[in-house]
Design a protein around this motif. Structure first.
Motif, PDB file in Angstrom:
ATOM      1  N   MET A   1     -36.577  -1.940 -12.709  1.00  0.00           N
ATOM      2  CA  MET A   1     -35.680  -3.026 -13.017  1.00  0.00           C
ATOM      3  C   MET A   1     -34.254  -2.517 -12.830  1.00  0.00           C
ATOM      4  N   TYR A   2     -33.361  -3.420 -12.415  1.00  0.00           N
ATOM      5  CA  TYR A   2     -31.972  -3.060 -12.162  1.00  0.00           C
ATOM      6  C   TYR A   2     -31.039  -3.991 -12.925  1.00  0.00           C
ATOM      7  N   LYS A   3     -29.953  -3.427 -13.399  1.00  0.00           N
ATOM      8  CA  LYS A   3     -28.884  -4.193 -14.026  1.00  0.00           C
ATOM      9  C   LYS A   3     -27.733  -4.209 -13.029  1.00  0.00           C
ATOM     10  N   VAL A   4     -27.231  -5.405 -12.715  1.00  0.00           N
ATOM     11  CA  VAL A   4     -26.158  -5.548 -11.735  1.00  0.00           C
ATOM     12  C   VAL A   4     -25.015  -6.316 -12.381  1.00  0.00           C
ATOM     13  N   ILE A   5     -23.812  -5.776 -12.257  1.00  0.00           N
ATOM     14  CA  ILE A   5     -22.615  -6.423 -12.787  1.00  0.00           C
ATOM     15  C   ILE A   5     -21.829  -6.963 -11.602  1.00  0.00           C
ATOM     16  N   PHE A   6     -21.572  -8.273 -11.611  1.00  0.00           N
ATOM     17  CA  PHE A   6     -20.854  -8.927 -10.522  1.00  0.00           C
ATOM     18  C   PHE A   6     -19.452  -9.322 -10.959  1.00  0.00           C
ATOM     19  N   LYS A  45     -38.573  -3.459  -7.358  1.00  0.00           N
ATOM     20  CA  LYS A  45     -39.176  -2.127  -7.330  1.00  0.00           C
ATOM     21  C   LYS A  45     -38.268  -1.075  -6.710  1.00  0.00           C
ATOM     22  N   ASP A  46     -37.469  -1.469  -5.717  1.00  0.00           N
ATOM     23  CA  ASP A  46     -36.631  -0.476  -5.053  1.00  0.00           C
ATOM     24  C   ASP A  46     -35.231  -1.022  -4.796  1.00  0.00           C
ATOM     25  N   LEU A  47     -34.344  -0.141  -4.423  1.00  0.00           N
ATOM     26  CA  LEU A  47     -32.941  -0.472  -4.226  1.00  0.00           C
ATOM     27  C   LEU A  47     -32.736  -1.398  -3.034  1.00  0.00           C
ATOM     28  N   GLU A  52     -30.671  -6.526  -0.719  1.00  0.00           N
ATOM     29  CA  GLU A  52     -30.965  -7.758   0.005  1.00  0.00           C
ATOM     30  C   GLU A  52     -30.635  -8.986  -0.842  1.00  0.00           C
ATOM     31  N   ALA A  53     -30.956  -8.932  -2.137  1.00  0.00           N
ATOM     32  CA  ALA A  53     -30.636 -10.043  -3.036  1.00  0.00           C
ATOM     33  C   ALA A  53     -29.121 -10.195  -3.196  1.00  0.00           C
ATOM     34  N   ILE A  54     -28.379  -9.084  -3.215  1.00  0.00           N
ATOM     35  CA  ILE A  54     -26.917  -9.153  -3.305  1.00  0.00           C
ATOM     36  C   ILE A  54     -26.338  -9.791  -2.050  1.00  0.00           C
ATOM     37  N   ASN A  71     -15.208  -4.136  -5.349  1.00  0.00           N
ATOM     38  CA  ASN A  71     -16.139  -3.809  -6.434  1.00  0.00           C
ATOM     39  C   ASN A  71     -16.948  -5.047  -6.822  1.00  0.00           C
ATOM     40  N   PHE A  72     -17.503  -5.710  -5.847  1.00  0.00           N
ATOM     41  CA  PHE A  72     -18.245  -6.952  -6.045  1.00  0.00           C
ATOM     42  C   PHE A  72     -19.474  -6.755  -6.933  1.00  0.00           C
ATOM     43  N   ALA A  73     -20.255  -5.707  -6.706  1.00  0.00           N
ATOM     44  CA  ALA A  73     -21.495  -5.485  -7.449  1.00  0.00           C
ATOM     45  C   ALA A  73     -21.608  -4.016  -7.863  1.00  0.00           C
ATOM     46  N   THR A  74     -21.806  -3.795  -9.152  1.00  0.00           N
ATOM     47  CA  THR A  74     -22.068  -2.460  -9.686  1.00  0.00           C
ATOM     48  C   THR A  74     -23.536  -2.422 -10.099  1.00  0.00           C
ATOM     49  N   ILE A  75     -24.290  -1.479  -9.554  1.00  0.00           N
ATOM     50  CA  ILE A  75     -25.743  -1.446  -9.751  1.00  0.00           C
ATOM     51  C   ILE A  75     -26.127  -0.289 -10.665  1.00  0.00           C
ATOM     52  N   TYR A  76     -26.961  -0.591 -11.665  1.00  0.00           N
ATOM     53  CA  TYR A  76     -27.518   0.410 -12.570  1.00  0.00           C
ATOM     54  C   TYR A  76     -29.036   0.321 -12.506  1.00  0.00           C
ATOM     55  N   GLU A  77     -29.696   1.463 -12.483  1.00  0.00           N
ATOM     56  CA  GLU A  77     -31.156   1.490 -12.578  1.00  0.00           C
ATOM     57  C   GLU A  77     -31.521   1.598 -14.051  1.00  0.00           C
TER      58      GLU A  77
END
Length: 139
Positions: A1-6, A45-47, A52-54, A71-77
């Protein structure tokens, strides 16, 4: 799962529809003038799926006149941990039972599990990277 800040810029309304269309689950939203700030979850499941979703999200946003910056999207695993859910559910059940009986037990358990899930997300995250607005999408 990933947390994404937009961080999204634009004039019109909010971007909940576009986020859900791209497969993100919004959990926090803040708007400051023309800037929107979203904290979302992505069950992938993967980055590659996340990237692709971003890209899909940036396409949907550009159709509505919105855009991003460097800095449109910051991705955290996010690691899968159940410690927060177990502790939150147990503590919520105990407090709910003493405060409201059986109904309080049920509501306290559900609330504790929800807050425990948020705690698991915050404690088990690892920064993956920052993505800018895709250059292939025109403003």
């Amino acid at each position: 799962m990933y947390k994404v800040i937009f961080r999204i810029k634009g004039n019109q309304g909010n971007s909940f529809k576009e986020l859900r269309q791209a497969g993100f689950i919004p959990i926090y939203f803040r708007k400051n003038g023309k800037d929107e700030y979203y904290v979302t979850l992505f069950r992938g499941k993967d980055l590659g799926e996340v990237k692709e979703a971003i890209l899909d999200l940036s396409y949907y946003l550009s159709k509505n006149g919105k855009y991003g910056d460097f800095n449109f999207a910051t991705i955290y695993e996010v690691g899968n941990s159940n410690l927060g859910k177990i502790a939150g559910g147990t503590l919520g059940a105990l407090i709910g039972y003493y405060a409201g009986g059986i109904a309080g037990l049920i509501l306290g358990t559900l609330g504790g599990i929800f807050l425990g899930e948020l705690a698991d997300i915050e404690m088990g995250e690892k920064l993956v990277g920052v993505l800018g607005w895709p250059m292939s999408i025109s403003r």
